[in-house]
Scaffold this motif. Structure first.
Motif, PDB file in Angstrom:
ATOM      1  N   ASP A 154       1.025  -1.201  -0.008  1.00 52.56           N
ATOM      2  CA  ASP A 154      -0.037   0.046  -0.015  1.00 52.56           C
ATOM      3  C   ASP A 154       0.827   1.269   0.103  1.00 52.56           C
ATOM      4  O   ASP A 154       1.458   1.790   1.011  1.00 52.56           O
ATOM      5  N   PRO A 155       1.035   1.780  -1.102  1.00 53.94           N
ATOM      6  CA  PRO A 155       1.925   3.095  -1.146  1.00 53.94           C
ATOM      7  C   PRO A 155       1.068   4.246  -0.472  1.00 53.94           C
ATOM      8  O   PRO A 155       1.655   5.370  -0.298  1.00 53.94           O
ATOM      9  N   ILE A 156      -0.083   4.325   0.007  1.00 53.36           N
ATOM     10  CA  ILE A 156      -0.756   5.750   0.394  1.00 53.36           C
ATOM     11  C   ILE A 156      -0.614   5.257   2.168  1.00 53.36           C
ATOM     12  O   ILE A 156      -0.164   6.451   2.622  1.00 53.36           O
ATOM     13  N   SER A 157      -0.612   4.212   2.650  1.00 50.37           N
ATOM     14  CA  SER A 157      -0.345   3.940   3.892  1.00 50.37           C
ATOM     15  C   SER A 157       0.452   2.554   4.132  1.00 50.37           C
ATOM     16  O   SER A 157      -0.033   1.570   4.577  1.00 50.37           O
ATOM     17  N   PRO A 158       1.812   2.810   3.943  1.00 49.69           N
ATOM     18  CA  PRO A 158       2.801   1.561   4.017  1.00 49.69           C
ATOM     19  C   PRO A 158       2.622   1.176   5.464  1.00 49.69           C
ATOM     20  O   PRO A 158       2.243   1.543   6.166  1.00 49.69           O
ATOM     21  N   LEU A 159       3.152  -0.275   5.325  1.00 52.97           N
ATOM     22  CA  LEU A 159       3.258  -1.187   6.644  1.00 52.97           C
ATOM     23  C   LEU A 159       4.054  -0.434   7.638  1.00 52.97           C
ATOM     24  O   LEU A 159       3.510  -0.472   9.018  1.00 52.97           O
ATOM     25  N   ARG A 160       4.928   0.536   7.328  1.00 55.50           N
ATOM     26  CA  ARG A 160       5.498   1.245   8.528  1.00 55.50           C
ATOM     27  C   ARG A 160       4.650   2.153   9.458  1.00 55.50           C
ATOM     28  O   ARG A 160       4.830   2.293  10.383  1.00 55.50           O
ATOM     29  N   VAL A 161       3.837   2.564   8.670  1.00 56.97           N
ATOM     30  CA  VAL A 161       2.485   3.401   9.589  1.00 56.97           C
ATOM     31  C   VAL A 161       2.062   2.341  10.604  1.00 56.97           C
ATOM     32  O   VAL A 161       1.619   2.764  11.694  1.00 56.97           O
ATOM     33  N   GLY A 162       1.423   1.300   9.922  1.00 58.42           N
ATOM     34  CA  GLY A 162       0.821   0.186  10.848  1.00 58.42           C
ATOM     35  C   GLY A 162       1.676  -0.001  12.191  1.00 58.42           C
ATOM     36  O   GLY A 162       1.342  -0.164  13.121  1.00 58.42           O
ATOM     37  N   GLU A 163       2.916  -0.280  11.743  1.00 62.14           N
ATOM     38  CA  GLU A 163       3.912  -0.728  12.766  1.00 62.14           C
ATOM     39  C   GLU A 163       4.300   0.346  13.846  1.00 62.14           C
ATOM     40  O   GLU A 163       4.160   0.150  14.958  1.00 62.14           O
ATOM     41  N   LYS A 164       4.256   1.625  13.303  1.00 60.36           N
ATOM     42  CA  LYS A 164       4.499   2.764  14.108  1.00 60.36           C
ATOM     43  C   LYS A 164       3.117   2.975  15.123  1.00 60.36           C
ATOM     44  O   LYS A 164       3.192   3.154  16.386  1.00 60.36           O
ATOM     45  N   LEU A 165       1.877   2.769  14.665  1.00 63.70           N
ATOM     46  CA  LEU A 165       0.770   2.829  15.312  1.00 63.70           C
ATOM     47  C   LEU A 165       0.935   1.491  16.545  1.00 63.70           C
ATOM     48  O   LEU A 165       0.229   1.818  17.557  1.00 63.70           O
ATOM     49  N   LEU A 166       1.119   0.436  16.075  1.00 58.34           N
ATOM     50  CA  LEU A 166       1.366  -0.788  16.931  1.00 58.34           C
ATOM     51  C   LEU A 166       2.091  -0.389  18.163  1.00 58.34           C
ATOM     52  O   LEU A 166       2.105  -0.602  19.336  1.00 58.34           O
ATOM     53  N   GLU A 167       2.884   0.417  18.008  1.00 58.77           N
ATOM     54  CA  GLU A 167       4.152   0.779  18.908  1.00 58.77           C
ATOM     55  C   GLU A 167       3.516   1.578  19.694  1.00 58.77           C
ATOM     56  O   GLU A 167       3.840   1.735  21.057  1.00 58.77           O
ATOM     57  N   LEU A 168       2.606   2.781  19.260  1.00 62.02           N
ATOM     58  CA  LEU A 168       2.058   3.834  20.166  1.00 62.02           C
ATOM     59  C   LEU A 168       0.822   3.444  20.870  1.00 62.02           C
ATOM     60  O   LEU A 168       0.531   4.192  21.933  1.00 62.02           O
ATOM     61  N   LEU A 169       0.171   2.583  20.291  1.00 62.27           N
ATOM     62  CA  LEU A 169      -1.255   2.215  21.024  1.00 62.27           C
ATOM     63  C   LEU A 169      -1.008   1.226  21.927  1.00 62.27           C
ATOM     64  O   LEU A 169      -0.330   0.306  21.581  1.00 62.27           O
ATOM     65  N   PRO A 170      -1.555   1.343  23.198  1.00 61.82           N
ATOM     66  CA  PRO A 170      -1.083   0.484  24.269  1.00 61.82           C
ATOM     67  C   PRO A 170      -1.630  -1.033  24.190  1.00 61.82           C
ATOM     68  O   PRO A 170      -1.243  -1.872  24.913  1.00 61.82           O
ATOM     69  N   ASN A 171      -2.828  -1.025  23.279  1.00 62.77           N
ATOM     70  CA  ASN A 171      -3.592  -2.383  23.365  1.00 62.77           C
ATOM     71  C   ASN A 171      -3.877  -2.805  21.985  1.00 62.77           C
ATOM     72  O   ASN A 171      -5.135  -2.844  21.656  1.00 62.77           O
ATOM     73  N   ALA A 172      -2.983  -2.847  21.115  1.00 66.03           N
ATOM     74  CA  ALA A 172      -3.106  -2.994  19.943  1.00 66.03           C
ATOM     75  C   ALA A 172      -2.521  -4.591  19.068  1.00 66.03           C
ATOM     76  O   ALA A 172      -1.520  -4.820  19.853  1.00 66.03           O
ATOM     77  N   GLU A 173      -3.107  -4.767  18.024  1.00 66.48           N
ATOM     78  CA  GLU A 173      -2.510  -6.072  17.383  1.00 66.48           C
ATOM     79  C   GLU A 173      -2.500  -5.597  15.876  1.00 66.48           C
ATOM     80  O   GLU A 173      -3.313  -4.813  15.564  1.00 66.48           O
ATOM     81  N   LEU A 174      -1.559  -6.097  15.180  1.00 63.93           N
ATOM     82  CA  LEU A 174      -1.392  -5.925  13.847  1.00 63.93           C
ATOM     83  C   LEU A 174      -1.461  -7.078  12.956  1.00 63.93           C
ATOM     84  O   LEU A 174      -0.698  -8.134  13.085  1.00 63.93           O
ATOM     85  N   ASP A 175      -2.512  -7.072  11.970  1.00 66.31           N
ATOM     86  CA  ASP A 175      -2.596  -8.230  11.104  1.00 66.31           C
ATOM     87  C   ASP A 175      -2.164  -7.628   9.786  1.00 66.31           C
ATOM     88  O   ASP A 175      -2.760  -6.786   9.170  1.00 66.31           O
ATOM     89  N   VAL A 176      -1.410  -8.342   8.960  1.00 69.17           N
ATOM     90  CA  VAL A 176      -1.003  -7.908   7.708  1.00 69.17           C
ATOM     91  C   VAL A 176      -1.439  -9.000   6.572  1.00 69.17           C
ATOM     92  O   VAL A 176      -1.365 -10.179   6.757  1.00 69.17           O
ATOM     93  N   VAL A 177      -1.627  -8.421   5.629  1.00 66.21           N
ATOM     94  CA  VAL A 177      -2.307  -8.986   4.308  1.00 66.21           C
ATOM     95  C   VAL A 177      -1.282  -8.907   3.174  1.00 66.21           C
ATOM     96  O   VAL A 177      -0.976  -7.922   2.792  1.00 66.21           O
TER      97      VAL A 177
END
Length: 206
Positions: A154-177
């Motif tokens: 996804d060029p608009i919201s690359p995986l690094r964005v999700g990984e950063k949110l995973l780091e900042l949100l205290p109760n998060a999980e990340l699922d990658v397609v």
């Protein structure tokens, strides 16, 4: 954890509530589904009470009158996070697909989609084009469980964005397609629906 009694689906900047229909149709979680539209987006009529992003946030928050899981695409994820911060007692879960999450996505490798999008949508609200919402300092206060759905293409919201949110949100999980793009929640609804169902059911008090 409270069980949601409604699922509230928030579209992305296209404003198209039908984006979520393939996923919603496959979810087994047995509560009401509601699909939001945004005034002035995607052909929806404008509303004189929605003249800026804060007005739009307020309108979304007004829809949360009972325990609610927010399921949001792209820019809808920023609205969902703002709503979770505004009504922490009623927002039970967040499912955020390829959102900016109020981060500087270009610093994380995202391409700038706005110029092309505006060219294709000339009646789009001007105030949204200039919006730069920064929630970095507030994400630690989002205590609800958060499911982050991302693609690795996804060029608009690359995986690094999700990984950063995973780091900042205290109760998060990340699922990658794998090979998922910006439309992954629509295009991969069959794969994602059972994951979302499990997420909504996990930890809910009997």
């Amino acid at each position: 954890m409270n069980a949601p009694t409604q699922l509230l689906f928030l579209p992305g900047a296209s404003g198209d509530p039908a984006f979520w229909q393939p996923l919603a149709d496959r979810l087994e979680y047995p509560v009401e589904r509601r699909f939001l539209t945004y005034p002035g987006f995607g052909g929806a009529p404008a509303d004189p009470e929605v003249e800026n992003f804060e007005d739009l946030v307020r309108q979304v928050v007004q829809q949360i009158d009972r325990p609610t899981a927010l399921i949001a695409q792209s820019m809808g994820g920023v609205l969902a996070l703002r709503a979770a911060l505004a009504k922490p007692a009623l927002v039970t879960h967040l499912v955020l697909a390829v959102t900016s999450g109020g981060l500087d996505t270009q610093a994380l490798g995202a391409s700038d989609w706005r110029e092309e999008f505006v060219a294709q949508n000339p009646h789009f609200p001007d105030w949204f084009i200039t919006l730069r919402e920064d929630l970095t300092s507030e994400l630690a206060y989002v205590q609800q469980p958060v499911m982050l759905l991302w693609g690795d293409a996804d060029p608009i919201s690359p995986l690094r964005v999700g990984e950063k949110l995973l780091e900042l949100l205290p109760n998060a999980e990340l699922d990658v397609v794998s090979d998922g793009g910006h439309d992954l929640a629509n295009a991969h609804a069959r794969v994602l629906a059972p994951l979302v169902d499990d997420f909504l059911q996990a930890g809910v008090a009997a």
